[in-house]
Design a protein around this motif. Sequence first.
Motif: not given
Length: 723
Positions: A439-447, A546-554
Motif C-alpha cells: 500500500r505504497k509505504l515508500r519508507r519506514c524509519l525504525f529507531g 543506518i541513516s546517520y553513522m557515528l551518532v552520539s547520545m544527546e
Amino acid sequence: MTGIRCLNSHAELPLSPRDRLLYAVAHVTGTAPALGTRLGSVPLAKPGVVHNALADGLGDTRTVVVTGTLDRRLVLIEHDAGGTWTAADLSGLPHGSRAWPAWTQGQLTIAEPRGWLSHAEITSEGQRRLLRPRLLLASLYHPENFPLPRFPLAISDLARAARSTLLGHVELMDMQLSVSLEDIIGRATSGDVDILGISVTFGQHDLMTWLLDAVTSSDTPPLVVAGGSLTARNEKVLLDAYPDLLIGRSAGEPTIADVLAHWHGDLEADQIRGAGYRGAPRGGGTVGIGRVRRTATVANRLQTDMWPELDLLDTTFQHKGVAQLEASRGCTNYCSFCPRGHKGQWAGAAPDALPWILEEMGAIFDQHPHLSRTLYLVDEEFIGRSDDAAQRALAVADTLVDARFSWETSCRVDQVVRLDRDRAWHVERAHLWRGLAERKLRRCLFGVESGVTSILERFNKETTGTQNALAIRTLTVLGVPPRFTYITFDHLMTETELLETYAFQGRTDLLLRAVPELGVEEIVDCVRDEEWVAEHTIGCPFYTGISYMLVSMECLIGAAYTRKVEAIGLTGRADPSMGRVEAAYADWRIGVLSRWAQLWIDRNFALDYTLKSLEKILDDHPHQVVRGLRRILKNAAYRLLGGMLDLLGTTSTLIGHQEELADRCSALAEGLIGELQADLTPAIAGVEKGLPPDHRQRLRREYTRWAGTDAWRLINAGDPCGT
Ligand code: B12
Ligand code: SF4
C-alpha cells in the motif's frame, strides 16, 4: 430569496464550497457575483485571502468574518452597518449541526439552523469576539541547517484549534517560507496583533530570544505564548528571562483555544490547559517574580483531532517543500533518552477521520502536478498498541492509497518482532508489513538505536539485540524499505559495549534480499534459520542501512538518561539552543572518540545531505549511483570507528593520556579523509555525467566546498532524528 431557501431544503444539490461562497454573496446583495470575479478562484484553504476578496467585492462598509475550520468554514457578512447578517457554512452542513462554542450563546443567533445559509443576528459583544483577538502564529527556522522546508504542522494544527473557537482571527508566518525574523518582529509589534504564538524546535533558541526581546520591549507588546519541542525543554530558562510569557507544555490545541478565552477574560491563567507561567509575586505588590506554575495537560487520547489548517501548504510546495501529516500522536514506550512530557502516550486517529483532510491536501497537490505525491506521516509510532492495531494501520494505508498518496513514516521494532509472542503473532505482523509495503509505504524509519542488549536496557528501549536482528531480517526479506537509526556512543557505555556495537554494525547477516515469492509463514521461519539467512544475505554490512553513522547520545533536558548521567556527576552546563545538557563520558576515552566522530560527521554533513537529497529525487540508475556514493561515505565512517577502537584499546584509562588519544584520532581522521577524497573524486565525476544540469552543479559546488575544507569543526546540526 426563495431560491436560497430552496438550496437549504435540497442539501443533496451538488454545490461546491466555492458555489456556496458565491450564493452567500448573492444572499447579501440580492444578485449573483459577476462571472470571472476574484471570488470564483480564491483559495478556500486561505481564509485571509477569502476575507480580502469578499471585503473588496462587497465594499468597505460592511463587516466580513471568515472563521471556523477548513472542513466547517463559516462566512458571516453584515448586510448594512448595524443590520442583519448572512451566515454561510461552506461545508453545506446545517448550521444547527455545528458544535457552537459556549460564548456564542445569546451573542450569535442563526435564523434557520436547519440550513447552511441563513440570516443571523449578532450582538455587538458577539461581533467583538468574532474579530478579536488577532492571533499571529509564527514558526522559526534556521535555513542554513536544514534547507528542505516541511509543511509547518505545529502552527497549522494550532490554527485549526483557534479557528474552531470562532474567536478572533488567525494569521500564520513561517520562516521556512521566505519570511524573515524581522518580518515576524515587524508584524508582531505593528499594533495589529493581540496574541503572538511562537513555535520553537531544536536549534532555534537564539531566534526565539531575539524575537522575545524585540516584542517584549515594544510599546504595546501582545500577549506571548510559546510552545514546541524546545520550549518543553527550556521552560524554566524562558520563564526566568520572560516572566510574562506563557508556555505551551504539550500538544498545544487546548492551550491555544484557552489562551484566546483568557484574552477575553473568560478564563484565568490557571485555567489554561497545558500551560506553564509565572504566578503573581507572593504577598501581592511585593517586588520580584512569582514562582513557576503549571496546569494539567490533556492526554493525546482525549485530543484526537490532530488535523491542520492548510493556509501554508501551497506556499510550502512553491518553496519545494514536502507535505507532512500525523495519523497518531505519542508513543507506546518511554525510552530513557526521549523525554515524553510534551509528546505523551500513543493515541491514533480513526482511519475514517482521514479522507476529508487527504482530499483537501490532494486538491492542493493537484495544482503542483510535477510534485511527488508523497505524504510524510511524522507519527512517532505509526502502529500503536490498541487491540485492532494491525487492522487500523492497514485501514489508514488503504485510505492513503485511495487518496493516491505514497507515504513514509516511523515505527518501533517491536511492531515486527516480539520475543514474548508466538509464531501466529509474527505471521500476522508479517502480513501487516507486507500489506503496508503493497500500500505504497515508500519508507519506514525504525529507531533500532543499538544491537547490544545491555545498552538497550540502559536506553529503556524494551527491545533486545536478538529482537532487533530478527526484525531487520524480517523487514528486508518482506521488501519493506526500512531506514534505521543507531546511537553509536553513549556517555555510560563501556569499552566492551562499544566493541560489541562495532561488531553489530558490521554484521552481514542482517540485511537480506527481498523474496516476494515467499509466503509470510515461511519468512517468519526462514529469518530464524541461519543457513537460509547465509544464502539470502545481500552481503552488505548492517551499517550501510543506518541513516546517520557515528551518532552520539544527546542528553536532552528532562530525560531519564540525563538524570542517570547527572547522578554520577558527569553533567555540565545546559545548552538551551539544543535543549540538552553537556556531559562527559564515564570512560573518557570513549568521550574522545565520540568527539572525533562528531567532527567527522560535521565535516561531511553538507555533502552527505546533498547526496541524500539527490537520492530522494532521482530514480533508477542515477539513484543507484548516488546511493553508491553514500555507501563510500559510510564505509569510511565505519573504518574510522574501527581505527579509533584500535587506538582506544592501546590507550591507558589514566586521564593524562587524553590529549595523546585525541592527537592519534586526529591523525587517523586526516588519513581517512584523504583516502575518502581519493575514492570520491572519480566516483563523483562518474555520477555527474548522468545528472541533469542543475543537480550536477549543486553536487559539484558541494563537492568542491567539501574537498577544499581542511578544518575540523563542530556545527550544531546534530542527527536530524532520522526524518
Ligand atoms: C520533522 C522533525 C524534525 C525536522 C525539523 C525540520 C523542520 N523544518 O522543522 C528535523 C529533521 C530537522 C529534526 C531534527 C531533530 N529532531 Co526532530 N522531529 C521531527 C518530527 C518527526 C516531526 C515534527 C512535527 O512536525 N511534529 C508534529 C507537530 C504537530 O508536533 P509539534 O511540533 O510537537 O507541535 C505540537 C506541540 O509541540 C505544540 N506546539 C508546538 N508549537 C507550539 C506553539 C505554541 C504557541 C503552543 C501553545 C504549542 C505549540 O502543539 C503542537 C500541536 O499539538 C518529530 C516527531 C513528532 N511527531 O513530533 C521529531 C522530534 C520532535 N525530533 C526529535 C529530536 C530529538 C530531534 C533532534 C534533536 C535529533 C538529534 N538528536 O539531533 C534534531 C534536532 C537537530 C537540530 N539541529 O535542529 C524528537 C524530540 C524528542 C523529545 N521527546 O522531545 C522528536 C519528538 C522525535 C522523537 N520521538 O525522537 N526533527
Ligand atoms: S525514542 Fe522513539 S520509541 Fe522511544 S519513546 Fe521516543 S518516540 Fe518512542
